[in-house]
Design an enzyme around this catalytic site. Structure first.
Site, PDB file in Angstrom:
ATOM      1  N   HIS A  57       0.931  -1.290  -0.098  1.00 38.53           N
ATOM      2  CA  HIS A  57       0.149  -0.187  -0.062  1.00 38.53           C
ATOM      3  C   HIS A  57       0.863   1.353   0.219  1.00 38.53           C
ATOM      4  CE1 HIS A  57      -3.752  -2.099   0.770  1.00 38.53           C
ATOM      5  NE2 HIS A  57      -2.935  -3.272   0.998  1.00 38.53           N
ATOM      6  N   HIS A 113      -6.380  -5.128  11.247  1.00 40.21           N
ATOM      7  CA  HIS A 113      -5.298  -5.689  10.250  1.00 40.21           C
ATOM      8  C   HIS A 113      -4.080  -5.065  10.562  1.00 40.21           C
ATOM      9  CE1 HIS A 113      -4.070  -7.071   6.322  1.00 40.21           C
ATOM     10  NE2 HIS A 113      -3.567  -5.786   6.146  1.00 40.21           N
ATOM     11  N   HIS A 168      -7.986  -4.761  -2.320  1.00 42.50           N
ATOM     12  CA  HIS A 168      -7.398  -5.761  -3.160  1.00 42.50           C
ATOM     13  C   HIS A 168      -8.796  -6.305  -3.823  1.00 42.50           C
ATOM     14  CE1 HIS A 168      -3.467  -6.787  -1.469  1.00 42.50           C
ATOM     15  NE2 HIS A 168      -3.918  -5.778  -0.702  1.00 42.50           N
TER      16      HIS A 168
END
Ligand code: FE
Ligand code: ZN
Length: 234
Positions: A57, A113, A168
């Site tokens: 990212h 995450h 994604h």
């Protein structure tokens, strides 16, 4: 405001958020496709909005800064420290707004995450990185299952028509797990049957109807499903 998805790497999306000739880029994995897209759109990149510190990212930050040295780089303080990028110029926390050029976004902190994962809400759009995917969610790497469950519930509270721009293209495999987790969910079957790739953006309403992680009734069911997906051989 208009949004241009930029496919990067194998299945990543960066996004150009455009107002006139100004653009912020969300999560540039690599510089070339983003710089090409900016040239094609006739926009100047004034800011880089990072959702979290993972390399897929932030990998394009340095290359973009070489071409656009004045661009602001925005991240949550916790992930700003971990991101292997030259310089984060603006650190943003939950509930704050960030303004770069003509664009203003509201920040939602989504630990799970990563601990400093954030989403950017601008008008009717939200950029969720690896927290919320179409019919799925990111793996819980740094936070707890409870944190990730809470983070998804915060996103679930956005208006249902909010467009979800995720990190994604995992939608096809996510829908296989969704059908496994909720075999009687007709909305999941309909979505799988009409899936078109690329599938970005989704909407919060579609996620409320089909996302087994957002639909988990509590943190325990969320944890059960997240562990199930980690081990799922669809
Ligand atoms: Fe990630
Ligand atoms: Zn990612």
């Amino acid at each position: 405001m208009r949004i241009v998805p930029v496919p990067c790497l194998k299945d990543n999306y960066a996004y150009l958020v455009i107002d006139g000739t100004y653009a912020a880029v969300v999560d540039p994995s690599e510089p070339a496709p983003v710089l090409d897209a900016a040239a094609r759109e006739g926009v100047d990149i004034g800011a880089i909005w990072l959702t979290h510190h993972h390399w897929d990212h932030v990998g394009g930050v340095e290359g973009i800064l070489q071409m656009h040295p004045g661009a602001e780089v925005v991240a949550h303080p916790t992930d700003a420290e971990k991101a292997k990028v030259p310089k984060v110029t603006k650190k943003v926390e939950d509930g704050q707004t960030v303004t770069t050029g003509p664009l203003t976004a509201k920040i939602i902190h989504n630990p799970g995450h990563t601990l400093g994962a954030i989403s950017y809400v601008i008008e009717d759009a939200v950029f969720t990185g690896d927290t919320l995917f179409a019919a799925g969610c990111g793996r819980v790497f740094e936070g707890t299952m409870e944190m990730m469950h809470d983070s998804l519930q915060k996103l679930a509270a956005l208006p249902p028509e909010t467009r979800v721009f995720f990190g994604h293209e995992y939608t096809a495999s996510n829908l296989k797990f969704a059908a496994h987790a909720e075999p009687d969910n007709e909305a999941v079957k309909a979505r799988a049957g009409s899936l078109v790739t690329p599938s970005t953006p989704s909407t919060i309403g579609d996620e409320l109807a089909t996302n087994p992680f957002m639909r988990a009734k509590d943190a325990a069911q969320f944890a059960e499903r997240r562990t199930g997906k980690d081990n799922f051989k669809g």
